[in-house]
Design a protein around this motif. Structure first.
Motif, PDB file in Angstrom:
ATOM      1  N   PHE A  32      52.925 -17.910 -32.770  1.00  0.00           N
ATOM      2  CA  PHE A  32      51.554 -17.450 -32.565  1.00  0.00           C
ATOM      3  C   PHE A  32      51.522 -16.247 -31.625  1.00  0.00           C
ATOM      4  N   SER A  33      52.265 -16.346 -30.528  1.00  0.00           N
ATOM      5  CA  SER A  33      52.259 -15.263 -29.535  1.00  0.00           C
ATOM      6  C   SER A  33      52.840 -13.971 -30.091  1.00  0.00           C
ATOM      7  N   GLU A  34      54.013 -14.078 -30.663  1.00  0.00           N
ATOM      8  CA  GLU A  34      54.693 -12.866 -31.142  1.00  0.00           C
ATOM      9  C   GLU A  34      54.213 -12.467 -32.527  1.00  0.00           C
ATOM     10  N   GLY A  35      54.169 -13.422 -33.424  1.00  0.00           N
ATOM     11  CA  GLY A  35      53.874 -13.107 -34.817  1.00  0.00           C
ATOM     12  C   GLY A  35      52.430 -12.770 -35.094  1.00  0.00           C
ATOM     13  N   TYR A  36      51.517 -13.311 -34.337  1.00  0.00           N
ATOM     14  CA  TYR A  36      50.108 -13.029 -34.585  1.00  0.00           C
ATOM     15  C   TYR A  36      49.522 -12.092 -33.531  1.00  0.00           C
ATOM     16  N   ILE A  37      49.591 -12.498 -32.280  1.00  0.00           N
ATOM     17  CA  ILE A  37      48.884 -11.748 -31.241  1.00  0.00           C
ATOM     18  C   ILE A  37      49.500 -10.374 -31.020  1.00  0.00           C
ATOM     19  N   GLN A  39      51.723  -8.719 -32.742  1.00  0.00           N
ATOM     20  CA  GLN A  39      51.804  -7.920 -33.962  1.00  0.00           C
ATOM     21  C   GLN A  39      50.451  -7.337 -34.348  1.00  0.00           C
ATOM     22  N   SER A  40      49.376  -8.021 -33.993  1.00  0.00           N
ATOM     23  CA  SER A  40      48.056  -7.504 -34.362  1.00  0.00           C
ATOM     24  C   SER A  40      47.480  -6.559 -33.311  1.00  0.00           C
ATOM     25  N   GLY A  64      48.274 -15.346 -25.722  1.00  0.00           N
ATOM     26  CA  GLY A  64      49.659 -15.072 -26.085  1.00  0.00           C
ATOM     27  C   GLY A  64      50.610 -15.335 -24.935  1.00  0.00           C
TER      28      GLY A  64
END
Length: 146
Positions: A32-37, A39-40, A64
């Motif tokens: 969630f921290s790296e892949g979503y926050i 990255q977005s 994150g």
């Protein structure tokens, strides 16, 4: 005899299951921290857009950081559990592996989170632009805080 084996294996199975659950928490929180926050919010090659995104989504950025901290704390637990699970095989090797795991991921990763925290801290400080020259601020003009 079969019941004795099950009761003898029970503490090991519990530790193995707990390690698996902690791994699952690590995957979810770090993903969630790296892949979503990150990255977005982070735009590669565009510091101004990244800074604007972080400022606009400060709470998301903090989520994150919290997710990474939770993942690192769980990783400490996984290191200890793996040491306990592998100690009967080789005490020395399990101690070395646990030590390297603790140093490599939770310790260094947690220190790296200071960079993420300080990025938000600097962006939210009202006078952060005063230390930069005009040529350094040119890419950040999209922030509207000139």
């Amino acid at each position: 005899m079969r019941e004795e084996e099950n009761t003898m294996d029970n503490p090991l199975k519990q530790k193995a299951r707990l390690a698996g659950i902690l791994y699952l928490v690590i995957i979810i929180c770090a993903g969630f921290s790296e892949g979503y926050i990150r990255q977005s919010l982070i735009v590669p090659g565009d510091a101004g857009a990244s800074a604007a995104n972080i400022q606009e989504s400060a709470l998301l950025w903090r989520f994150g950081l919290a997710g990474d901290l939770i993942a690192f704390m769980c990783d400490v637990g996984v290191s200890i559990l793996l040491y306990q699970l592998l100690k009967p095989v080789s005490h020395t090797l399990s101690l070395i592996a646990a030590s390297f795991r603790l140093i490599a991921h939770p310790a260094i990763g947690s220190l790296n989170l200071l960079n993420h925290y300080l990025a938000l801290n600097v962006l939210q400080h009202p006078g952060y632009r005063e230390v930069f020259g005009p040529e350094q601020l040119a890419p950040c003009e999209t922030l509207g805080n000139t």
